[in-house]
Design a protein around this motif. Sequence first.
Motif, PDB file in Angstrom:
ATOM      1  N   ILE A 147       0.821  -1.208   0.000  1.00 56.19           N
ATOM      2  CA  ILE A 147       0.000   0.000   0.000  1.00 56.19           C
ATOM      3  C   ILE A 147       0.861   1.266   0.000  1.00 56.19           C
ATOM      4  O   ILE A 147       0.370   2.347  -0.271  1.00 56.19           O
ATOM      5  CB  ILE A 147      -0.991   0.012   1.186  1.00 56.19           C
ATOM      6  N   HIS A 157       3.235   1.524  -2.191  1.00 57.39           N
ATOM      7  CA  HIS A 157       3.694   1.514  -3.584  1.00 57.39           C
ATOM      8  C   HIS A 157       5.076   0.893  -3.777  1.00 57.39           C
ATOM      9  O   HIS A 157       5.751   1.175  -4.759  1.00 57.39           O
ATOM     10  CB  HIS A 157       3.654   2.917  -4.198  1.00 57.39           C
ATOM     11  N   TYR A 162      -2.063  -5.782  -0.186  1.00 63.36           N
ATOM     12  CA  TYR A 162      -1.315  -5.558  -1.420  1.00 63.36           C
ATOM     13  C   TYR A 162      -2.251  -5.074  -2.519  1.00 63.36           C
ATOM     14  O   TYR A 162      -3.461  -5.203  -2.428  1.00 63.36           O
ATOM     15  CB  TYR A 162      -0.652  -6.863  -1.895  1.00 63.36           C
ATOM     16  N   ARG A 163      -1.641  -4.570  -3.579  1.00 65.47           N
ATOM     17  CA  ARG A 163      -2.357  -4.237  -4.804  1.00 65.47           C
ATOM     18  C   ARG A 163      -1.808  -5.135  -5.909  1.00 65.47           C
ATOM     19  O   ARG A 163      -0.591  -5.253  -6.083  1.00 65.47           O
ATOM     20  CB  ARG A 163      -2.148  -2.777  -5.180  1.00 65.47           C
ATOM     21  N   ASP A 170      -1.770  -5.720  -9.945  1.00 68.78           N
ATOM     22  CA  ASP A 170      -2.016  -5.141 -11.264  1.00 68.78           C
ATOM     23  C   ASP A 170      -1.635  -6.167 -12.317  1.00 68.78           C
ATOM     24  O   ASP A 170      -0.532  -6.715 -12.281  1.00 68.78           O
ATOM     25  CB  ASP A 170      -1.173  -3.875 -11.483  1.00 68.78           C
ATOM     26  N   ALA A 191      -6.947  -4.577 -11.982  1.00 69.60           N
ATOM     27  CA  ALA A 191      -6.295  -4.180 -10.720  1.00 69.60           C
ATOM     28  C   ALA A 191      -7.260  -4.429  -9.574  1.00 69.60           C
ATOM     29  O   ALA A 191      -8.463  -4.213  -9.710  1.00 69.60           O
ATOM     30  CB  ALA A 191      -5.887  -2.716 -10.774  1.00 69.60           C
ATOM     31  N   ARG A 192      -6.705  -4.885  -8.461  1.00 75.43           N
ATOM     32  CA  ARG A 192      -7.541  -5.067  -7.273  1.00 75.43           C
ATOM     33  C   ARG A 192      -6.676  -5.122  -6.034  1.00 75.43           C
ATOM     34  O   ARG A 192      -5.495  -5.453  -6.087  1.00 75.43           O
ATOM     35  CB  ARG A 192      -8.431  -6.286  -7.389  1.00 75.43           C
ATOM     36  N   ALA A 193      -7.286  -4.818  -4.914  1.00 73.38           N
ATOM     37  CA  ALA A 193      -6.610  -4.941  -3.621  1.00 73.38           C
ATOM     38  C   ALA A 193      -6.639  -6.406  -3.216  1.00 73.38           C
ATOM     39  O   ALA A 193      -7.562  -7.152  -3.559  1.00 73.38           O
ATOM     40  CB  ALA A 193      -7.315  -4.089  -2.580  1.00 73.38           C
ATOM     41  N   TRP A 194      -5.593  -6.826  -2.500  1.00 65.53           N
ATOM     42  CA  TRP A 194      -5.482  -8.221  -2.100  1.00 65.53           C
ATOM     43  C   TRP A 194      -4.963  -8.291  -0.682  1.00 65.53           C
ATOM     44  O   TRP A 194      -3.916  -7.739  -0.366  1.00 65.53           O
ATOM     45  CB  TRP A 194      -4.531  -8.957  -3.043  1.00 65.53           C
TER      46      TRP A 194
END
Length: 88
Positions: free
Chosen positions: A10, A12, A52-53, A55, A71-74
């Motif tokens: 989160i 980056h 996490y993100r 992509d 893309a999604r949050a995990w």
Amino acid sequence: MNILGKVTTIMHKTVQTFEDTVEVDQPAELLEKSLDGQRLYWKALPLLPGLYRLDIVIKDVNNPDHIGIYARAWKCPPTTTRSWPPPR
């Protein structure tokens, strides 16, 4: 198809990347029926527990204009069976 992926925190920071080429062999007589079908792609990535993100970019190598982005949050849950780092 080329599949490119990146997992970031989160904040980056990139923690994992991957790239694969996937081929789907389909006989010409079944091609029309298979266009509406779905395919499953699976990739195992070692991650520590946390948020996490993910992509993913999918590119058709036969037609460079066909590109898909996902893309999604995990949330990677804590493991109960193993400890990290592994014992030496």
